[in-house]
Design an enzyme around this catalytic site. Structure first.
Site, short mmCIF file in Angstrom:
data_model
loop_
_atom_site.label_atom_id
_atom_site.label_comp_id
_atom_site.label_asym_id
_atom_site.label_seq_id
_atom_site.Cartn_x
_atom_site.Cartn_y
_atom_site.Cartn_z
N ARG A 154 -19.11 -39.55 -17.66
CA ARG A 154 -17.85 -40.03 -16.82
C ARG A 154 -16.86 -38.89 -16.95
NH1 ARG A 154 -15.09 -45.40 -14.92
NH2 ARG A 154 -16.74 -45.35 -13.67
N HIS B 283 -19.45 -40.81 -7.13
CA HIS B 283 -19.74 -42.16 -7.85
C HIS B 283 -20.88 -42.61 -7.38
CE1 HIS B 283 -19.01 -45.12 -10.69
NE2 HIS B 283 -17.94 -45.64 -10.16
N GLN C 155 -22.20 -45.98 -8.21
CA GLN C 155 -21.24 -47.27 -7.29
C GLN C 155 -21.62 -47.41 -5.74
OE1 GLN C 155 -18.72 -49.20 -8.59
NE2 GLN C 155 -19.05 -50.31 -6.66
N ASP D 95 -10.38 -48.89 -1.84
CA ASP D 95 -10.68 -48.45 -3.34
C ASP D 95 -9.16 -48.19 -3.72
OD1 ASP D 95 -11.09 -47.71 -6.04
OD2 ASP D 95 -11.81 -45.66 -5.19
N CYS E 89 -14.93 -51.41 -5.10
CA CYS E 89 -15.71 -51.27 -6.28
C CYS E 89 -15.24 -51.56 -7.65
CB CYS E 89 -15.60 -49.59 -6.27
SG CYS E 89 -14.17 -48.63 -6.46
N ARG F 283 -24.00 -53.72 -10.08
CA ARG F 283 -24.10 -52.58 -10.84
C ARG F 283 -25.23 -52.57 -12.00
NH1 ARG F 283 -19.75 -48.66 -10.97
NH2 ARG F 283 -21.58 -47.66 -12.41
N1 CP Z 1 -16.41 -49.07 -10.54
C1 CP Z 1 -16.38 -48.83 -11.71
O1 CP Z 1 -17.00 -47.62 -11.87
O2 CP Z 1 -15.76 -49.51 -12.62
P1 CP Z 1 -15.47 -48.81 -14.00
O3 CP Z 1 -14.49 -47.67 -13.56
O4 CP Z 1 -14.73 -49.97 -14.75
O5 CP Z 1 -16.56 -48.21 -14.56
N1 NVA Z 2 -11.44 -43.81 -7.37
C1 NVA Z 2 -11.60 -44.64 -8.48
C2 NVA Z 2 -12.63 -45.30 -8.72
C3 NVA Z 2 -13.03 -46.10 -9.99
C4 NVA Z 2 -14.26 -46.98 -10.14
C5 NVA Z 2 -11.47 -43.53 -9.82
O1 NVA Z 2 -11.75 -42.64 -9.50
O2 NVA Z 2 -10.38 -43.73 -10.39
#
Ligand code: CP
Ligand code: NVA
Length: 307
Positions: free
Chosen positions: A102, A129, A132, A222, A262, A290
């Site tokens: 990440r 992502h 997701q 989102d 999400c 997920r």
């Molecule tokens: N939807 C998602 O990726 O959640 P987190 O940021 O908690 O991993």
């Molecule tokens: N768009 C959001 C998604 C989190 C799962 C972010 O990047 O923070």
């Protein structure tokens, strides 16, 4: 070596294969059967940003499949300048069967995919992502029985989630509408790349959210400020106000339309409690899925990379 760095290098068949494995493993799991398909496998997680769902869904998936997980922040791993990213990738690849990352920059994930020598999975970057988006279309398919004839509208920021949904929608031949305030749309560069990669993608940008949800079977949103954009939160609250998904906007969608998010959600901003907790919401079904998609991705990568 296959990775899940971006869905742009995935085919429709790849996605369908992941769904088929996730279906099988989900139904086994619901019957209490946790077949240790990945016994002895090691998954390392390297995260620059917080996570609840991504981290824990992969940890739970590996536990169900008989493997082990190791979690490190990127700083702990030495990506704070202690050593080069390429060296970290090569070392971790020697211990791991999978690396889930990440990051802020997508290029760090791409660099690991090139050098780790094991399967690298994108657990979110500023650009994408994919886990997701796979989960979201898997959830829609489960909810509606099939994706045929369904239409998806995304309301809000043209961000990582909006982009990965666009790619997955293109691969699965689902018409996709995105409604964002001016200046926050999917970028022309992204749209060009999408159309080059998936020429028959059916994507439309409509600024007015009420017009955008017309005929939508799914209304998806989102957060307005993603991780890393916290300093813009207040300004974005003003700009994105008309893009809040409330009962009125849901009523403008197709009969039986579902609400998706999400998560994590900023309740009262991008969606109201009434919508996210209401009967049309499948946000928490998405969150559970997920884990099932994490298993599908891991088992699929393990199969294709063993060939
Ligand atoms: N939807 C998602 O990726 O959640 P987190 O940021 O908690 O991993
Ligand atoms: N768009 C959001 C998604 C989190 C799962 C972010 O990047 O923070």
């Amino acid at each position: 070596m296959r990775h899940l760095d971006t869905l742009l290098n995935f085919s429709t068949d790849d996605v369908q294969e992941i769904f088929a494995i996730a279906d099988e493993l989900k139904s086994q799991s619901l019957q209490g059967n946790r077949e240790p398909r990945l016994a002895g496998s090691v998954l390392t997680m390297l995260f620059e940003k917080p996570s609840l769902r991504t981290r824990i869904s992969f940890e739970a998936a590996m536990a169900h499949l008989g493997g082990t997980c190791i979690f490190l922040s990127t700083a702990e791993a030495g990506l704070n300048g202690r050593e080069s990213a390429v060296d970290v990738a090569r070392v971790l690849g020697g211990y791991s069967d999978f690396v889930v990352m990440r990051t802020f920059e997508q290029s760090l994930i791409d660099q690991f995919a090139q050098h780790a020598g094991c399967a690298v999975i994108n657990g979110l970057s500023n650009d994408s992502h994919p886990c997701q988006a796979l989960t979201d279309f898997f959830t829609m398919r489960e909810e509606f029985g099939s994706l045929a004839g369904r239409r998806v509208t995304y309301i809000g920021d043209g961000n990582n989630v909006a982009k990965s949904l666009a790619i997955c929608a293109g691969l699965l031949k689902v018409p996709y509408v995105v409604s964002s305030p001016a200046g926050y749309e999917l970028t022309p560069d992204f749209l060009q790349q999408l159309k080059r990669t998936i020429p028959d993608v059916d994507i439309t940008l409509i600024e007015d959210p009420h017009a955008a949800v017309n005929d939508a079977d799914v209304v998806y949103t989102d957060v307005w400020a993603s991780m890393g954009q916290e300093s813009e939160s207040n300004a974005r609250k003003q700009i994105f106000g008309p893009y809040r998904v409330d009962a009125d906007l849901m009523a403008a969608a197709a009969t039986g339309a579902k609400f998706m998010h999400c998560l994590p959600a900023k309740r009262g901003l991008e969606c109201t409690d009434e919508v996210i907790d209401g009967p049309t919401s499948i946000a928490f079904q998405q969150a559970e899925n997920r884990m099932h998609i994490a298993k599908g991705v891991l088992a699929w990568l393990s199969n294709v990379n063993a060939k």
